[in-house]
Design an enzyme around this catalytic site. Structure first.
Site, PDB file in Angstrom:
ATOM      1  N   CYS A   1     -16.089 -22.328 -14.638  1.00  0.00           N
ATOM      2  CA  CYS A   1     -15.224 -23.472 -14.356  1.00  0.00           C
ATOM      3  C   CYS A   1     -15.683 -24.723 -15.109  1.00  0.00           C
ATOM      4  CB  CYS A   1     -15.142 -23.677 -12.841  1.00  0.00           C
ATOM      5  SG  CYS A   1     -13.700 -24.622 -12.303  1.00  0.00           S
ATOM      6  N   HIS A   2     -16.146 -25.763 -14.402  1.00  0.00           N
ATOM      7  CA  HIS A   2     -16.645 -26.967 -15.056  1.00  0.00           C
ATOM      8  C   HIS A   2     -18.130 -26.870 -15.394  1.00  0.00           C
ATOM      9  CE1 HIS A   2     -12.862 -28.535 -13.445  1.00  0.00           C
ATOM     10  NE2 HIS A   2     -12.975 -29.540 -14.286  1.00  0.00           N
TER      11      HIS A   2
END
Length: 196
Positions: free
Chosen positions: A120-121
């Site tokens: 994800c991030h």
């Protein structure tokens, strides 16, 4: 969050370190890979910025589970671990990318030829650690420009495994990809055990 539960899994004898801040980690991106690894026999250690509870979030907004870390980023080393995982969560990832200890740890794993996994991030930490350059990887779509500007090749797949730089880099886009992400980590660790 360390478990000494005895299993007969394919990852018996393997140890994995998970890096997190104390607030803002995406709940499932922390808990699901940990559960899968433990089900396969791995020992998992969670390292947080402070020796305090980790308050996770769901979709960056709703309060999630509270997790007790096993150690701190400052106390952790790559020694004795076979892989490292960097979960996402926008707040978590934004803090980790500027944390000297987090950068030190992922760099140490890479230099030792050990798998680095991020979802994800979480790949923001790869950008700020110089680990995205010349690698094929993925992330939450909004990070694509950051990864490309850091010299990486961004692709839109649920999991990307790049072994081109002497260590395995495993990346995924979002919580929906957690099954593939977790399976890729298990495969990388299982393969390392068979090669040893």
């Amino acid at each position: 969050m360390t478990s000494d539960r005895k299993t007969d899994g394919k990852l018996d004898g393997k140890s994995v370190l998970v890096l997190t801040t104390n607030y803002g980690t995406e709940q499932d991106e922390l808990q699901k890979p940990v559960a899968v690894l433990r089900e396969n026999g791995a020992r998992v250690t969670v390292a947080a910025q402070k020796d305090e509870s980790v308050r996770t979030l769901v979709s960056d907004q709703e309060p999630g589970a509270v997790v007790r870390p096993d150690t701190t980023l400052a106390e952790a080393t790559a020694d004795g671990f076979d892989a490292v995982i960097v979960p996402g969560g926008t707040i978590n990832a934004d803090q980790l990318r500027s944390d000297d200890e987090a950068r030190r740890l992922v760099s140490a794993f890479a230099e030792a030829g050990k798998p680095v996994a991020s979802i994800c991030h979480g790949p923001w930490l790869l950008v700020d650690s110089g680990l995205a350059r010349d690698r094929e990887l993925t992330s939450y779509p909004s990070l694509r420009p950051d990864l490309e500007n850091a010299g990486g090749t961004w692709v839109d797949r649920e999991v990307v495994v790049d072994t081109s730089a002497g260590h395995t880099l495993i990346t995924s886009r979002r919580p929906d990809d957690l099954d593939a992400f977790s399976a890729a980590i298990v495969d990388a660790l299982d393969g390392a055990g068979k090669a040893a």
